[in-house]
Design a protein around this motif. Structure first.
Motif, PDB file in Angstrom:
ATOM      1  N   ASN A   5       0.827  -1.213   0.000  1.00 27.17           N
ATOM      2  CA  ASN A   5       0.000   0.000   0.000  1.00 27.17           C
ATOM      3  C   ASN A   5       0.859   1.261   0.000  1.00 27.17           C
ATOM      4  O   ASN A   5       0.483   2.277   0.571  1.00 27.17           O
ATOM      5  N   LYS A  48      -0.845   4.309  -1.560  1.00 26.27           N
ATOM      6  CA  LYS A  48      -1.925   4.785  -0.722  1.00 26.27           C
ATOM      7  C   LYS A  48      -1.381   5.569   0.469  1.00 26.27           C
ATOM      8  O   LYS A  48      -1.928   6.593   0.877  1.00 26.27           O
ATOM      9  N   LYS A  77     -11.953  -2.256   8.625  1.00 27.49           N
ATOM     10  CA  LYS A  77     -10.715  -3.004   8.435  1.00 27.49           C
ATOM     11  C   LYS A  77      -9.770  -2.282   7.489  1.00 27.49           C
ATOM     12  O   LYS A  77      -8.562  -2.185   7.741  1.00 27.49           O
ATOM     13  N   GLU A  78     -10.312  -1.745   6.393  1.00 26.23           N
ATOM     14  CA  GLU A  78      -9.470  -1.051   5.428  1.00 26.23           C
ATOM     15  C   GLU A  78      -8.972   0.279   5.994  1.00 26.23           C
ATOM     16  O   GLU A  78      -7.817   0.673   5.748  1.00 26.23           O
ATOM     17  N   GLN A  79      -9.820   0.979   6.759  1.00 32.55           N
ATOM     18  CA  GLN A  79      -9.389   2.240   7.363  1.00 32.55           C
ATOM     19  C   GLN A  79      -8.252   2.005   8.360  1.00 32.55           C
ATOM     20  O   GLN A  79      -7.307   2.796   8.432  1.00 32.55           O
ATOM     21  N   LYS A 105      -6.050  -0.351   8.232  1.00 28.57           N
ATOM     22  CA  LYS A 105      -4.840  -0.602   7.452  1.00 28.57           C
ATOM     23  C   LYS A 105      -4.204   0.711   7.014  1.00 28.57           C
ATOM     24  O   LYS A 105      -2.990   0.897   7.097  1.00 28.57           O
ATOM     25  N   ASP A 106      -5.038   1.631   6.533  1.00 24.30           N
ATOM     26  CA  ASP A 106      -4.516   2.916   6.075  1.00 24.30           C
ATOM     27  C   ASP A 106      -3.922   3.726   7.220  1.00 24.30           C
ATOM     28  O   ASP A 106      -2.878   4.370   7.074  1.00 24.30           O
TER      29      ASP A 106
END
Length: 554
Positions: free
Chosen positions: A37, A40, A73-75, A77-78
């Motif tokens: 990522n 990102k 979950k994705e937030q 990770k970011d």
């Protein structure tokens, strides 16, 4: 009681070993996220930076989950990936000032300086007090189930304990210097996990110990227990609390959340019990709510040759397998207002093979108060420290509580060649030191003296980039015996070590361990003893993405 404490020691070993295998899994997962990522991360960090600097507006904290902004979950990770960009790995002793960080409530890595009181309120004093009582009741019930004679308490035993007064007991070494401190950590965390700080939690450990000594068993209350239980209990308890805070994340959901709760519960079971009772184990927040510091983990696995002959190198004796784990918590060179244990080092080693003893040693120190300064390129942490030393192997037994002053320094000769050194001197109010000389002795009674005295510790590592590390550790103890054969013991432990990198974060190393014991007993001739061990191992260094450096002896 020996069976109970042995069970506790086994549980402790399983707990710590489990943590050491879980932490690598979590870090590998985070590294995978980072590598997949990168674009990102750059975009997110750039947007946050520009919105702060160009428009001078207050932005949502970097650790905040935003409703309607995608799966949690994705937030997460970011968020974790973006925080990895706030690191001291780009040079210097701490992360550079970042517009993403509010330094009034966060450290320079973007983590909270204190637990968020909105989500971690301080409960009324009666709640942790009742829990301390419950720990003693449960322990006594377990002892009775195991048919321990000392567990059959009642008014007669309570009256006897009160009337007969105190003694120095004759329990086995592991019971007094591991079992009681572990129980003390549970008393301590009954309060610590319910909103009390480090200093406020210590009285509960003292109270739990006194309650047990008078009313939890039929034997007379002992001086050594009421010292060891709360003092070393606070030491272990605060470390358990800090490490479990690094694992817990109330923003997480699903399997990741379950994994975190189980792992934290293995480290700090009393805290997890309270989380279940108070609904914290299932609550979900949008922001981080626990204080965290960077954590490096080093795992060693190999063999060690135990020499039973005097002054030998690879002499006669057994060869055992070993597993050694070291935790380096916090950045000693970050300039922050120091609180107890925002920097600590904890090392433990397990030995498998000959003899009945598995937990070979537990060593550590944590800062209580202190500060930072610089002298040119030399970075310095200074302060008051607490020390916990425990050796229980087939050569000797030595346990010590220490309080004193320490210095921790870093001097970079170049960007990659760095010298780390720590020097400590401390008063030892209580120590246990073995009187036996037969390394195969398995006595079921006290075969050690009670002592006070002084200790000095020197640890130094020259890190040669990713290629090698040359280290040495030297411990000196001057112990005066007040229970046991009168006299003074001078103990010296020397541990030179060399590790050579063979792959990324993987090194091979060798250590020579020397134990010197000079005993000067009253009206007797002096006794001199030397024991040596050689260790060959592989080490796996798990470096926190935000924190760079093999600090100290590792």
């Amino acid at each position: 009681m020996p069976a109970v404490v042995y069970s506790i020691r086994v549980l402790y070993a399983i707990t710590m070993t489990t943590l050491y295998f879980l932490v690598p899994f979590v870090i590998i997962f985070l590294l995978f996220v980072l590598l997949t990522n990168k674009l990102k991360i750059i975009i997110l960090a750039g947007l946050l930076f520009s919105s702060t600097c160009l428009f001078a507006q207050t932005v949502t904290p970097i650790d905040t989950i935003k409703p309607g902004n995608g799966p949690i979950k994705e937030q997460l990770k970011d968020i974790k990936a973006a925080k990895k960009t706030i690191t001291d790995s780009t040079g210097g002793n701490e992360p550079k000032k970042s517009p993403l960080i509010d330094t009034t409530i966060q450290n320079k890595y973007g983590d909270l300086l204190n637990d968020d009181i909105k989500y971690n309120k301080k409960y009324p004093v009666w709640k942790p007090a009742v829990e301390v009582l419950g720990i003693d009741v449960f322990t006594n019930a377990l002892d009775r189930a195991l048919q321990q004679d000392f567990s059959h308490i009642g008014p007669a035993s309570w009256k006897y304990n009160i009337q007969q007064g105190w003694e120095w007991d004759s329990d086995r070494f592991g019971i007094n210097f591991i079992g009681h401190p572990y129980t003390g950590s549970m008393y301590f965390n009954a309060a610590r996990s319910q909103g009390y700080n480090y200093w406020q939690s210590i009285p509960f450990a003292i109270g739990g110990s006194l309650l047990w000594e008078y009313f939890g068993e039929t034997t007379r209350p002992s001086y050594n227990d009421v010292i060891n239980t709360p003092v070393n209990g606070a030491f272990l308890g605060e470390m358990f609390y800090r490490v479990s805070s690094n694992i817990l994340d109330d923003r997480a959901t699903g399997g990741n959340r379950v994994f975190r709760e189980i792992a934290a519960g293995l480290i700090d079971p009393v805290r997890e019990l309270n989380r279940l009772l108070e609904g914290k184990a299932s609550r979900h927040t949008t922001t981080e709510v626990y204080q965290k510091e960077p954590l490096n983990v080093t795992i060693f696995g190999g063999v060690h040759k135990i020499n039973t002959d005097q002054k030998t190198f690879f002499g006669n004796g057994p060869t055992n397998a070993l597993i050694n784990v070291q935790l380096d918590y916090g950045n000693p060179f970050e300039k922050i207002d120091r609180k107890p244990f925002d920097f600590f080092k904890f090392k433990t080693e397990f030995s498998f093979g000959s003899g009945r003893k598995i937990l070979d040693n537990v060593l550590g120190y944590g800062i209580l108060v202190g500060g930072n300064t610089n002298f040119g390129k030399l970075a310095v942490l200074y302060g008051a420290f607490q020390y916990y030393d425990y050796f229980d192997n087939n050569s000797f037994e030595l346990g010590a509580i220490g309080f004193g002053g320490g210095l921790f320094t870093k001097y970079p000769f170049t960007k990659d060649i760095i010298l780390y050194t720590s020097l400590h001197t401390a008063f030892v109010p209580l120590a246990g030191n073995s009187t036996r000389f037969d390394p195969t002795d398995t006595a079921q009674y006290r075969d050690y003296t009670y002592n006070d005295g002084l200790e000095v510790k020197l640890e130094s590592s020259l890190v040669l980039g990713k290629y090698a590390t040359v280290s040495v550790a030297y411990y000196n103890y001057a112990l005066h015996t007040f229970v046991g054969p009168a006299g003074t013991n001078y103990i010296n432990i020397l541990k030179p070590r060399i590790t050579v990198g063979i792959a990324k974060n993987i090194s091979i190393g060798i250590e020579h361990f020397v134990y010197f014991d000079d005993r000067y007993l009253k009206n007797l001739a002096p006794i001199y003893s030397v024991r040596t061990e050689q260790k060959i191992f592989l080490s796996w260094f798990l470096e926190d993405p935000q924190r760079k450096g093999r600090y100290g002896y590792d």
